[in-house]
Design a protein around this motif. Structure first.
Motif, PDB file in Angstrom:
ATOM      1  N   ARG A  53      31.286 -24.074  28.693  1.00 10.47           N
ATOM      2  CA  ARG A  53      31.513 -24.761  27.422  1.00 10.47           C
ATOM      3  C   ARG A  53      32.997 -25.033  27.219  1.00 10.47           C
ATOM      4  O   ARG A  53      33.380 -26.100  26.744  1.00 10.47           O
ATOM      5  N   PHE A  54      33.833 -24.059  27.607  1.00 11.33           N
ATOM      6  CA  PHE A  54      35.276 -24.265  27.485  1.00 11.33           C
ATOM      7  C   PHE A  54      35.720 -25.466  28.328  1.00 11.33           C
ATOM      8  O   PHE A  54      36.518 -26.293  27.880  1.00 11.33           O
ATOM      9  N   ARG A  55      35.204 -25.576  29.541  1.00 15.81           N
ATOM     10  CA  ARG A  55      35.582 -26.699  30.412  1.00 15.81           C
ATOM     11  C   ARG A  55      35.123 -28.033  29.827  1.00 15.81           C
ATOM     12  O   ARG A  55      35.817 -29.051  29.984  1.00 15.81           O
ATOM     13  N   GLU A  56      33.972 -28.038  29.163  1.00 12.13           N
ATOM     14  CA  GLU A  56      33.525 -29.260  28.499  1.00 12.13           C
ATOM     15  C   GLU A  56      34.520 -29.674  27.420  1.00 12.13           C
ATOM     16  O   GLU A  56      34.859 -30.859  27.296  1.00 12.13           O
TER      17      GLU A  56
ATOM     18  N   ALA B 268      47.373 -25.562  28.032  1.00 10.29           N
ATOM     19  CA  ALA B 268      48.763 -26.011  28.149  1.00 10.29           C
ATOM     20  C   ALA B 268      48.853 -27.481  28.524  1.00 10.29           C
ATOM     21  O   ALA B 268      49.793 -28.185  28.147  1.00 10.29           O
ATOM     22  N   GLU B 269      47.844 -27.943  29.241  1.00  3.27           N
ATOM     23  CA  GLU B 269      47.841 -29.343  29.690  1.00  3.27           C
ATOM     24  C   GLU B 269      47.326 -30.289  28.606  1.00  3.27           C
ATOM     25  O   GLU B 269      47.529 -31.505  28.714  1.00  3.27           O
ATOM     26  N   ALA B 270      46.660 -29.744  27.607  1.00  2.00           N
ATOM     27  CA  ALA B 270      46.020 -30.601  26.593  1.00  2.00           C
ATOM     28  C   ALA B 270      47.043 -31.279  25.686  1.00  2.00           C
ATOM     29  O   ALA B 270      48.122 -30.756  25.453  1.00  2.00           O
TER      30      ALA B 270
ATOM     31  N   ALA C 264      37.709 -31.018  29.004  1.00  2.00           N
ATOM     32  CA  ALA C 264      37.539 -32.372  29.543  1.00  2.00           C
ATOM     33  C   ALA C 264      37.611 -33.422  28.440  1.00  2.00           C
ATOM     34  O   ALA C 264      37.976 -34.575  28.694  1.00  2.00           O
ATOM     35  N   ARG C 265      37.273 -33.026  27.205  1.00  2.28           N
ATOM     36  CA  ARG C 265      37.326 -33.939  26.056  1.00  2.28           C
ATOM     37  C   ARG C 265      38.646 -33.844  25.314  1.00  2.28           C
ATOM     38  O   ARG C 265      38.806 -34.446  24.247  1.00  2.28           O
ATOM     39  N   GLY C 266      39.579 -33.067  25.861  1.00  2.46           N
ATOM     40  CA  GLY C 266      40.881 -32.935  25.218  1.00  2.46           C
ATOM     41  C   GLY C 266      40.874 -32.095  23.966  1.00  2.46           C
ATOM     42  O   GLY C 266      41.769 -32.223  23.125  1.00  2.46           O
TER      43      GLY C 266
END
Length: 222
Positions: free
Chosen positions: A176-179, A220-222, A182-184
């Motif tokens: 769920r975290f990866r979802e 950090a990348e978001a 992926a949506r920022g």
């Protein structure tokens, strides 16, 4: 890692459960004095008062409870009945379940105080109205596992921060975290992963060190 990262300490259930009885006026003050952000679970009484109680009933936290109230949800009790119950301890007696309105008043008294309201069961419009009436929207974070609740509260109270809380198995949490990544992470400002203390020797949590490192890198990348 970015140099502007900060650690926000959440005082779970108002900062109690260990040193002080949970979700009591004393534990909230304790959490604030230690520099934390206390968490208040919100449930509604029969007469429509929003109160900070983690469980649906008073069974676990009451020092003593009328037999007819045991197992009874606070949604079937009036606020005066809930407030008549001592949820303190031997060292901290005479502690009563605080209302959300009382906690908002403490925020209004001190603009440096913040609180996390963990949504359990309450009318969202009523909660938003209390926050707006207190003028404390920027001191409040609403925590929920439900994106539908998050979206509706964002519409009702756009100045309140939103936190999505993710629990379950390790796979459920990370998927769920990866979802969200992926949506920022759109639609909310914070995400909380349930480490789930499982005991044993060595690393005691359900999530691994690698999971936590991945989560930090992706945010950090978001």
């Amino acid at each position: 890692m970015k140099s502007d990262f900060v650690i926000l300490w959440e005082a779970h259930r108002g900062g109690g459960g260990k040193e002080l009885p949970e979700s009591t006026p004393a534990s909230f003050e304790y959490g604030w004095r230690l520099g934390g952000i206390p968490e208040a679970d919100v449930n509604s009484t029969r007469d429509g008062v929003l109160m900070s109680l983690h469980d649906g009933t008073l069974d676990r936290t009451a020092r003593s409870l009328k037999p007819e109230w045991r197992g009874k949800p606070i949604s079937e009790l009036d606020s005066a009945e809930v407030r008549s119950v001592d949820i303190g301890s031997e060292m901290w007696p005479n502690q009563r379940v605080p209302s959300i309105d009382e906690l908002i008043a403490r925020l209004r008294d001190d603009p440096d105080k913040e609180i996390i309201i963990d949504y359990k069961s309450a009318p969202l419009q009523q909660l938003a109205d209390l926050i707006h009436a207190g003028g404390v929207a920027r001191q409040v974070t609403l925590a929920t596992t439900d994106e539908t609740v998050a979206a509706e509260f964002r519409r009702l109270a756009p100045d309140v921060r939103i936190k999505i809380w993710i629990g379950g198995s390790r796979g459920d949490i990370m998927n769920r975290f990866r979802e969200f990544a992926a949506r920022g992470f759109g639609g909310f400002e914070q995400v909380q992963l349930h480490l789930a203390h499982e005991g044993g020797e060595g690393w005691p949590f359900r999530l691994t060190r690698e999971d936590i490192r991945e989560a930090l890198d992706r945010t950090a990348e978001a």
